[in-house]
Design an enzyme around this catalytic site. Structure first.
Site, PDB file in Angstrom:
ATOM      1  N   CYS A 114      56.089 -13.233 -54.259  1.00 45.89           N
ATOM      2  CA  CYS A 114      55.956 -12.152 -55.246  1.00 45.89           C
ATOM      3  C   CYS A 114      54.964 -12.487 -56.366  1.00 45.89           C
ATOM      4  O   CYS A 114      54.546 -11.593 -57.106  1.00 45.89           O
ATOM      5  CB  CYS A 114      57.321 -11.793 -55.826  1.00 45.89           C
ATOM      6  SG  CYS A 114      58.463 -11.216 -54.570  1.00 45.89           S
ATOM      7  N   HIS A 250      55.853  -7.854 -62.368  1.00 49.03           N
ATOM      8  CA  HIS A 250      56.304  -7.757 -60.978  1.00 49.03           C
ATOM      9  C   HIS A 250      57.544  -6.871 -60.958  1.00 49.03           C
ATOM     10  O   HIS A 250      58.417  -6.982 -61.818  1.00 49.03           O
ATOM     11  CB  HIS A 250      56.629  -9.149 -60.439  1.00 49.03           C
ATOM     12  CG  HIS A 250      57.337  -9.120 -59.127  1.00 49.03           C
ATOM     13  ND1 HIS A 250      56.881  -8.366 -58.066  1.00 49.03           N
ATOM     14  CD2 HIS A 250      58.479  -9.726 -58.694  1.00 49.03           C
ATOM     15  CE1 HIS A 250      57.715  -8.512 -57.046  1.00 49.03           C
ATOM     16  NE2 HIS A 250      58.682  -9.329 -57.400  1.00 49.03           N
ATOM     17  N   ASN A 280      60.848  -3.447 -54.485  1.00 50.62           N
ATOM     18  CA  ASN A 280      60.092  -4.689 -54.659  1.00 50.62           C
ATOM     19  C   ASN A 280      59.121  -4.834 -53.481  1.00 50.62           C
ATOM     20  O   ASN A 280      59.545  -5.102 -52.357  1.00 50.62           O
ATOM     21  CB  ASN A 280      61.073  -5.872 -54.711  1.00 50.62           C
ATOM     22  CG  ASN A 280      60.370  -7.207 -54.894  1.00 50.62           C
ATOM     23  OD1 ASN A 280      59.143  -7.301 -54.773  1.00 50.62           O
ATOM     24  ND2 ASN A 280      61.135  -8.247 -55.166  1.00 50.62           N
TER      25      ASN A 280
HETATM   26  N1  COA Z   1      75.646  -2.787 -52.601  1.00 49.57           N
HETATM   27  C1  COA Z   1      76.886  -2.999 -53.055  1.00 49.57           C
HETATM   28  N2  COA Z   1      77.343  -4.198 -53.418  1.00 49.57           N
HETATM   29  C2  COA Z   1      76.507  -5.239 -53.296  1.00 49.57           C
HETATM   30  C3  COA Z   1      75.191  -5.096 -52.830  1.00 49.57           C
HETATM   31  C4  COA Z   1      74.767  -3.809 -52.474  1.00 49.57           C
HETATM   32  N3  COA Z   1      73.534  -3.566 -52.004  1.00 49.57           N
HETATM   33  N4  COA Z   1      74.581  -6.294 -52.851  1.00 49.57           N
HETATM   34  C5  COA Z   1      75.490  -7.176 -53.320  1.00 49.57           C
HETATM   35  N5  COA Z   1      76.642  -6.541 -53.589  1.00 49.57           N
HETATM   36  C6  COA Z   1      77.883  -7.096 -54.078  1.00 49.57           C
HETATM   37  C7  COA Z   1      78.026  -8.574 -53.792  1.00 49.57           C
HETATM   38  O1  COA Z   1      78.470  -8.788 -52.462  1.00 49.57           O
HETATM   39  C8  COA Z   1      79.061  -8.995 -54.801  1.00 49.57           C
HETATM   40  O2  COA Z   1      80.318  -8.647 -54.336  1.00 49.57           O
HETATM   41  P1  COA Z   1      81.582  -9.621 -54.563  1.00 49.57           P
HETATM   42  O3  COA Z   1      81.710  -9.719 -56.064  1.00 49.57           O
HETATM   43  O4  COA Z   1      82.681  -8.899 -53.884  1.00 49.57           O
HETATM   44  O5  COA Z   1      81.206 -10.930 -53.925  1.00 49.57           O
HETATM   45  C9  COA Z   1      78.741  -8.084 -55.985  1.00 49.57           C
HETATM   46  O6  COA Z   1      77.944  -7.001 -55.485  1.00 49.57           O
HETATM   47  C10 COA Z   1      78.002  -8.774 -57.095  1.00 49.57           C
HETATM   48  O7  COA Z   1      76.947  -9.494 -56.538  1.00 49.57           O
HETATM   49  P2  COA Z   1      75.925 -10.232 -57.427  1.00 49.57           P
HETATM   50  O8  COA Z   1      74.898 -10.866 -56.525  1.00 49.57           O
HETATM   51  O9  COA Z   1      76.594 -11.087 -58.430  1.00 49.57           O
HETATM   52  O10 COA Z   1      75.274  -8.987 -58.188  1.00 49.57           O
HETATM   53  P3  COA Z   1      74.145  -8.963 -59.237  1.00 49.57           P
HETATM   54  O11 COA Z   1      74.572  -8.243 -60.408  1.00 49.57           O
HETATM   55  O12 COA Z   1      73.557 -10.344 -59.432  1.00 49.57           O
HETATM   56  O13 COA Z   1      73.032  -8.084 -58.520  1.00 49.57           O
HETATM   57  C11 COA Z   1      70.997  -8.398 -57.320  1.00 49.57           C
HETATM   58  C12 COA Z   1      72.504  -8.460 -57.276  1.00 49.57           C
HETATM   59  C13 COA Z   1      70.473  -8.869 -55.981  1.00 49.57           C
HETATM   60  C14 COA Z   1      70.561  -6.968 -57.577  1.00 49.57           C
HETATM   61  C15 COA Z   1      70.498  -9.292 -58.475  1.00 49.57           C
HETATM   62  O14 COA Z   1      71.098 -10.538 -58.401  1.00 49.57           O
HETATM   63  C16 COA Z   1      69.012  -9.466 -58.447  1.00 49.57           C
HETATM   64  O15 COA Z   1      68.284  -8.552 -58.638  1.00 49.57           O
HETATM   65  N6  COA Z   1      68.570 -10.718 -58.252  1.00 49.57           N
HETATM   66  C17 COA Z   1      67.174 -11.024 -58.223  1.00 49.57           C
HETATM   67  C18 COA Z   1      66.630 -10.575 -56.916  1.00 49.57           C
HETATM   68  C19 COA Z   1      65.156 -10.597 -56.906  1.00 49.57           C
HETATM   69  O16 COA Z   1      64.552 -10.100 -57.813  1.00 49.57           O
HETATM   70  N7  COA Z   1      64.609 -11.163 -55.850  1.00 49.57           N
HETATM   71  C20 COA Z   1      63.224 -11.197 -55.649  1.00 49.57           C
HETATM   72  C21 COA Z   1      62.592 -12.052 -56.663  1.00 49.57           C
HETATM   73  S1  COA Z   1      60.904 -11.821 -56.541  1.00 49.57           S
END
Ligand code: COA
Length: 323
Positions: A114, A250, A280
């Protein structure tokens, strides 16, 4: 004479097919409300069958070439930032060079996930500063949909396909004021496609080489690291936060973007956001967002723009640009 580089035109391309959150609700255990709230994403564009990274790159490149008023024959450097090259080799840049009917100039890909576009822009800027290149085509192009496990709700809701391009021209005054690149491979396992050509060709051939991500760890590191790079960039240029007219980040998650804007004390109206409609698009996200804001008239000559990115590796970087 000291040489500098300036962005003289931009172009973007998104595949026709739009996949909404409502469509994903039908295939994985997720909801439109969850995706919007946690990421800000409402839809993403997905390449059609038979539509490849080089196809996206070519369309974005031609739009940038047209916007710049140059000819393909003026281009003497091509860099494509991509993690989703069509072939193991030749590079996407070489395939694109042939499409554009350009012969002989250096053409190569850069892989920094990214952060790829910021890396590519920085490398092109170095070529310009040494005086060996006059006109460069720099592209971020991705078909991330091809390395996504569409049954994994942790990743499949986040990514989309697209390409963004800029033309850089050599100038006597600095357009690109500074670039700052970093990486730390100790974090490789938090965001990766663990299968590749060397360690598991069969996974690539069977199409099971997918993105794996420790979402919340990546989130925390992204916020912290991007905050630091804002400081580093301002300090290197002896600028204040208030000197920045536009943040073009980004586009991974609106909460990460908002955290960087807060660090800059910047109102969200001064932040170019496309994550809601593009998702993304990895290396394509910054040039795509830039193209949107240039074409809709928000970004104007003389504006100071901060671009920043964070991605797998981890890699991260910034570019400060006088438009
Ligand atoms: N729909 C519903 N629930 C989802 C889900 C989805 N698409 N994806 C994850 N969950 C659930 C998880 O399983 C977890 O459930 P649990 O508590 O029962 O285990 C819960 O939501 C919380 O997950 P968590 O990962 O803590 O959520 P979050 O608030 O961190 O949000 C992201 C998840 C992926 C949106 C966030 O972590 C994020 O954006 N991270 C950076 C990702 C990124 O930018 N990557 C590329 C970098 S260039």
């Amino acid at each position: 004479m000291t040489h500098f580089s300036r962005i003289v035109g931009t172009g973007g391309y998104l595949p026709d097919r739009v996949v909404t959150n409502a469509e994903l609700e039908k295939t994985v255990d997720t909801s439109d409300a969850w995706i919007r709230e946690r990421t800000g994403i409402t839809q993403r564009h997905i390449a059609a069958e038979g539509e490849f990274t080089v196809d996206l790159a070519e369309k974005a490149a031609r739009r940038a070439i047209e916007a710049s008023g140059i000819q393909c024959s003026d281009i003497d450097l091509i860099i494509v930032a991509t993690t989703t090259a069509d072939q193991v080799f030749p590079s996407t840049a070489c395939l694109l060079q042939s499409r554009l009917g350009i012969h002989g100039c250096p053409a190569f890909d850069i892989q920094a996930v990214c952060t790829g576009f910021v890396y590519a822009l920085s490398v092109a800027d170095q070529f310009m500063r040494t005086g060996s290149v006059k006109t460069a085509l720099v592209i971020g192009a991705e078909t991330f949909s091809r390395i996504i496990d569409w049954t994994d709700r942790n990743t499949c809701v986040l990514f989309g396909d697209g390409a963004g391009a800029v033309i850089l021209k050599r100038d006597n005054s600095p357009g690109i004021l500074s670039t700052h690149l970093h990486a730390d491979g100790d974090f490789a396992s938090l965001l990766q496609v663990p299968k590749g050509v060397s360690n598991n060709l069969s996974a690539v051939q069977s199409g099971t080489a997918y993105v794996e991500m420790a979402g919340s760890e990546v989130f925390r590191m992204a916020v912290k690291t991007l905050g630091r790079i804002v400081d580093e960039t301002l300090e290197a240029n002896q600028m204040e936060k208030t000197d920045i007219d536009w943040l073009v980040p980004h586009q991974a998650n609106h909460r990460i973007i908002a955290a960087t804007a807060k660090k800059l004390g910047m109102p969200m109206e001064k932040v170019v956001q496309t994550v809601a409609w593009h998702g993304n698009t990895s290396a394509a996200s910054i040039p795509l967002a830039l193209d949107v804001a240039v074409r809709d008239g928000r970004i104007n000559r003389g504006d100071t723009i901060l671009m920043e990115g964070f991605g797998g590796g981890f890699t991260w970087g910034s570019a400060l640009v006088n438009w």
